[in-house]
Design a protein around this motif. Structure first.
Motif, mmCIF file in Angstrom:
data_model
loop_
_atom_site.group_PDB
_atom_site.id
_atom_site.type_symbol
_atom_site.label_atom_id
_atom_site.label_comp_id
_atom_site.label_asym_id
_atom_site.label_seq_id
_atom_site.Cartn_x
_atom_site.Cartn_y
_atom_site.Cartn_z
ATOM 1 N N ILE A 131 -1.513 2.562 5.680
ATOM 2 C CA ILE A 131 -1.954 3.535 4.680
ATOM 3 C C ILE A 131 -1.641 3.028 3.271
ATOM 4 C CG2 ILE A 131 -1.588 5.862 3.770
ATOM 5 C CD1 ILE A 131 -0.944 6.715 6.665
ATOM 6 N N ALA A 132 -0.400 2.573 3.073
ATOM 7 C CA ALA A 132 0.011 2.077 1.751
ATOM 8 C C ALA A 132 -0.870 0.900 1.333
ATOM 9 C CB ALA A 132 1.475 1.663 1.789
ATOM 10 N N PHE A 133 -1.069 -0.028 2.256
ATOM 11 C CA PHE A 133 -1.863 -1.215 1.965
ATOM 12 C C PHE A 133 -3.304 -0.837 1.616
ATOM 13 C CE2 PHE A 133 -4.611 -4.667 3.624
ATOM 14 C CZ PHE A 133 -4.206 -5.685 2.775
ATOM 15 N N LEU A 134 -3.908 0.049 2.417
ATOM 16 C CA LEU A 134 -5.309 0.426 2.169
ATOM 17 C C LEU A 134 -5.480 1.151 0.838
ATOM 18 C CD1 LEU A 134 -6.502 1.557 5.701
ATOM 19 C CD2 LEU A 134 -7.376 -0.362 4.384
ATOM 20 N N LEU A 135 -4.489 1.976 0.477
ATOM 21 C CA LEU A 135 -4.573 2.647 -0.829
ATOM 22 C C LEU A 135 -4.669 1.600 -1.939
ATOM 23 C CD1 LEU A 135 -1.987 5.537 -0.417
ATOM 24 C CD2 LEU A 135 -4.428 5.802 -0.860
ATOM 25 N N GLY A 136 -3.871 0.550 -1.801
ATOM 26 C CA GLY A 136 -3.913 -0.527 -2.786
ATOM 27 C C GLY A 136 -5.242 -1.267 -2.772
ATOM 28 N N THR A 172 1.013 -5.206 -3.311
ATOM 29 C CA THR A 172 1.813 -4.643 -4.395
ATOM 30 C C THR A 172 2.108 -3.165 -4.144
ATOM 31 O OG1 THR A 172 0.652 -6.152 -5.874
ATOM 32 C CG2 THR A 172 1.946 -4.418 -6.901
ATOM 33 N N THR A 173 1.073 -2.438 -3.721
ATOM 34 C CA THR A 173 1.273 -1.011 -3.440
ATOM 35 C C THR A 173 2.287 -0.817 -2.316
ATOM 36 O OG1 THR A 173 -1.047 -0.723 -3.999
ATOM 37 C CG2 THR A 173 0.040 1.139 -2.970
#
Lengths: 344, 457
Positions: A131-136, A172-173
């Motif tokens: 989730i974190a990666f995809l948001l970035g 980075t996110t």
């Protein structure tokens, strides 16, 4: 054009939705980050404490993306429609991540078997990181622009989204949320787990600093449109400077054992990052790579002023309410985590 | 396969799956509020145990409801971008209102409901339970308002033409209180109350059959039986009100519901039947002129039939709409009969004497679930070929940027995920029920003995 305090409704909504998504990154950011770090805890008790540290609040944190999505739909339906249909596959993966994460947290504690808990631990950590990666990745592509025609329909394919900048942004996110999550967990733990986490805070902060430097250089070198406003108004340089100070303050406060201040510092870092992106994008919301004339802006993508006005009233009533009871819930669960019969 | 069919299948599948959980949360929430109120009032520990037990089940249901609900919110944009552009001004504001006024409330206080037992006073905990339940009911309001606007649009005007046409709000309250909102919310609420209430009835009946936790189950059974009786009776009226709105505003849907073709003739009301779509006629057993009487107050008056509409403007799956509607009504009637009979036995003091009745109740959780599902299919499939009734066709509402492969990919993904999810849900629900309301550690004292004493008395 309808205005409120000298600012037009469209801009108000840009600011409001920006604030909601910033709220989302700050709030869900720490529990996603805690999830991404989950597999670094080896003992069953440590994992349970880490899970219960976010237990009472993660659901409330996820509300912010729901409010953000709803507001985007209502405030800027064109952006909502173009963005979601363009990023079809990344969003579907994102939603799958959301589902798996929710059920890993919920299901993990329901069986005592080792393999069962291991399985959900892995599932929880992977979906949180995803989730974190995809948001970035999505943010990275929004910054670069997409292949969007005059009718605001995306003409490209899913491989368009896989490019160095968006991958960099994704990592980075992830790093940002890991740092943020580690700081949150430090606040909620004691003894050996606490000691372990102070080291994790240091490592994740270093990881984030490296990533944000790489991303910044890449942006300045290859995406000149993301520095136009800053060049025009040099006073804006105060924002990145403040960001550096905020990151430095994180480690300072941790060594002083002032965790709340450390947490606030990393929240400030997140806010400043979002402000930077917003400043450079405005008044655009979704860029077209095909032709700048096809950009979706706050003016050509917004709802009618009547709807924007009604929703401003909603926000004026609703946001203080939500902030009020979010604060109440956080206040209720303040202090170190103690496991009891109702814990995960 | 074409994108339209795939996108519709995907939407139907994801929403049908989602629609299992929120009604259960709402109904179970209502039961928990009553149980916890009893605890506060009487101070008896058994009501606290009862609340805690159902809170655990509630947590399981709520989690899945939220996760699958987030999917729904984004699916409008991913699969139905043209629709989203068209209705964003209207539909979007209802969805945003749901987020900020309802969803935030329920999710915020959920933490206290689940983990706050030792952190807040019993009163504050009760208020949290109440707020979570109210929040979930408010959610239903806004979602049903948004959907009702699709069924009976009001308070808007259309600007632009062709691809650029957009619906814009002219009167917000007329949009919220569009002609079908109030009736449909009442209908959906009662359906939700019944879902949760019958879950409690089922679990209690199961324990009674197994002769476990007898005093506990008798108490919870009685609480929920009262609620179930009131709600299933009220549903009869609410359903009727809802049907009247359909008659007034969606005549093609009404005609499909009863398989009425010839607009110059009075319409029958069927108990069971079958629509022969080739011959354009309906065979079945029913009351001649019944539908005319219900909608016009006269057995002889003609009712608008499917022949009054161009073939393109009629729902295609006529039999589907007919059968789902009649199944819903039949289940509703059965629930009324079942609960009234149980109440009658209770009055005679023989409620827990009949094992076969407890068997029916043990399986009864499926009744409202099935009724909710088929009722929803009637409402949604009956609305076709329109996504916004009379304004926007479903086939025009798709995302132009999305290709069939992408939809197939996500459809397979969600089918896979939801099958896993459902299996795990059933497995864990079953396990929680088997585990029972009492914790292992105090099994050797109290419950077993209380039960023994209870069953002897």
């Amino acid at each position: 054009m309808a205005t409120f305090l000298g600012i037009d409704y469209q801009t108000w909504w840009f600011l409001l939705i920006g604030a909601v998504f910033t709220g989302y990154i700050i709030l869900d950011g720490f529990d996603l980050g805690a999830g991404a770090l989950h597999l670094f805890f080896n003992k069953e008790d440590s994992r349970r404490i880490a899970l219960n540290a976010i237990g009472p609040v993660w659901d409330g944190n996820e509300v912010w993306i729901v409010i953000g999505g709803g507001s985007l739909f209502a405030g800027f339906p064109e952006v909502y429609a173009s963005l979601l249909s363009a990023f079809y596959v990344p969003f579907m993966l994102f939603l799958t991540g959301i589902i798996f994460r929710a059920i890993s947290i919920e299901f993990r504690s329901k069986e005592p078997m080792k393999w069962w808990r291991r399985m959900w631990d892995i599932c929880y950590a992977c979906s949180s990181s995803l989730i974190a990666f995809l948001l970035g990745v999505i943010l990275g592509n929004v910054i670069q622009g997409i292949n969007m025609g005059a009718d605001h329909v995306f003409r490209g394919n899913v491989l368009d989204f896989v490019n160095p900048y968006s991958i960099l942004m994704g990592i980075t996110t992830l790093a940002l949320m890991m740092m943020h999550g580690a700081i949150y967990l430090v606040m909620k733990t004691e003894n050996r787990l606490y000691t372990k986490l102070t080291i994790m805070v240091r490592d994740t902060t270093i990881f984030f600093v490296i990533m944000i430097l790489l991303t910044s250089f890449y942006t300045l070198l290859y995406l000149p449109h993301m520095a136009i406003t800053m060049r025009r108004y040099p006073v804006m340089f105060v924002i990145p400077v403040m960001m550096v100070l905020a990151i430095a303050n994180v480690t300072r406060q941790i060594t002083k054992r002032k965790y709340l201040f450390a947490f606030i510092s990393s929240a400030v870092t997140i806010s400043l990052l979002m402000v930077l992106v917003a400043i450079e994008l405005y008044p655009n919301m979704l860029l077209s790579k095909v032709n700048p004339a096809y950009h979706l802006t706050v003016y050509n993508a917004s709802s009618s002023e009547k709807t924007l006005g009604i929703m401003l009233i909603f926000a004026a009533i609703g946001v203080p309410l939500v902030v009020g009871y979010t604060t109440f819930v956080f206040f209720t669960f303040k202090g170190k985590v103690k496991l009891d019969e109702m814990s995960y | 396969m074409n994108v339209e069919i795939l996108a519709r299948v995907q939407f139907a599948f994801t929403i049908a799956f989602h629609y299992i959980y929120p009604p259960l949360s709402i109904g179970l929430g209502l039961n928990m509020v009553i149980m916890e109120a009893m605890y506060l009032k009487t101070g008896e520990k058994i009501y606290e145990k009862m609340t805690k037990f159902f809170v655990r089940i509630f947590a399981l249901i709520f989690g899945i409801g939220v996760a699958t609900g987030i999917v729904m919110e984004f699916e409008f944009g991913t699969n139905w971008a043209t629709y989203s552009r068209y209705v964003g001004d209207v539909f979007g504001s209802a969805l945003a209102a749901e987020g900020i006024f309802a969803f935030a409330l329920e999710s915020g206080f959920l933490g206290i409901l689940l983990f706050g037992w030792n952190k807040v006073s019993p009163k504050v905990h009760f208020i949290s339970t109440l707020l979570v339940t109210l929040g979930s009911m408010f959610s239903a309001i806004w979602i049903v308002v948004a959907n009702s606007w699709q069924q009976t649009p009001a308070g808007y005007h259309i600007v632009g033409t062709g691809f650029n046409a957009r619906a814009q709000i002219t009167d917000f309250w007329a949009m919220v209180f569009n002609p079908s909102s109030v009736q449909r919310i009442t209908h959906v609420w009662l359906g939700a109350f019944l879902s949760g209430t019958f879950l409690v009835l089922s679990i209690s009946a199961y324990y009674l059959l197994k002769n476990r936790y007898v005093s506990f189950s008798r108490k919870s059974f009685k609480i929920s039986l009262v609620l179930a009786t009131i709600c299933s009776l009220a549903q009869l009226f609410a359903g009727h009100e809802s049907a009247k709105v359909v008659a007034d505003y969606q005549p093609a849907k009404l005609a499909a519901i009863e398989g009425h073709f010839d607009g110059s003739k009075p319409a029958d009301m069927y108990l069971i039947g079958y629509i022969d779509q080739k011959k354009n006629e309906t065979k079945g057993i029913g009351i001649p002129g019944g539908l005319s009487f219900i909608t016009k107050g006269d057995f002889k008056k003609p009712v608008t039939g499917l022949n009054n509409f161009k073939p393109d403007d009629r729902p295609h799956a006529l039999n589907f709409v007919f059968q789902t509607y009649h199944l819903m009504v039949a289940i509703g009637m059965f629930m009324i009969a079942l609960t009234l009979y149980a109440c009658f036995l209770w009055w005679r003091g023989k409620l827990f004497n009949k094992r076969w009745l407890m068997y029916i109740f043990a399986f009864s959780v499926l009744l409202p679930q099935l009724a909710n599902q088929v009722g929803w299919y009637t409402a949604e499939v009956g609305r076709q070929p329109w996504v916004v009734y009379g304004l926007l066709r479903t086939s025009h509402a798709l995302s132009q940027a999305v290709k069939a492969e992408a939809v197939v990919f996500s459809l397979i993904l969600f089918t896979f995920v939801y099958i896993i999810l459902f299996s795990l849900f059933i497995y864990l629900l079953n396990k929680k029920i088997k585990h029972g309301p009492f914790d292992e550690e105090n099994l050797d004292h109290s419950p077993r003995h209380i039960e023994m004493a209870d069953s002897l008395s």
